[in-house]
Design a protein around this motif. Structure first.
Motif: not given
Length: 98
Positions: A28, A31, A26, A13, A22-23, A16-17
């Motif tokens: 938190w 993610c 999005r 997570a 990749q984020r 990703l964040y």
């Protein structure tokens, strides 16, 4: 037994964040939900793989036991005389073959 690796979920997570590519905008929580989805899929795949392996091992043992129980004392040369068997094995030729 611990089913989910929570440390891996949090690491995924955070990774990703922190990564903007990749984020993709999005939050938190999104993610974190994605990381949990990945972990649940990974656990499902591991369990399916272990079940297939267990089934394969059980089938292998069943086949092994079936072959073992067929005829363990089968005589290969029961229709041949002892002279013919010894000649076929190379014994008794008189030429020094042993």
């Amino acid at each position: 037994m611990k089913r989910y690796n929570k440390q891996q979920v949090m690491n995924d997570a955070h990774r990703l964040y922190k990564n903007e590519f990749q984020r993709r905008g999005r939050s938190w929580s999104e993610c974190l939900k994605a990381a949990w989805r990945w972990e649940k899929d990974a656990v499902r795949v591991r369990e399916e793989k272990a079940a297939r392996l267990d089934a394969m091992i059980a089938a292998s043992w069943a086949a092994h036991n079936a072959r073992k129980n067929e005829k363990s004392n089968k005589k290969e040369f029961e229709s041949l005389s002892s002279d013919a068997v010894s000649y076929a094995m190379g014994y008794g030729r008189g030429n020094g073959f042993y």
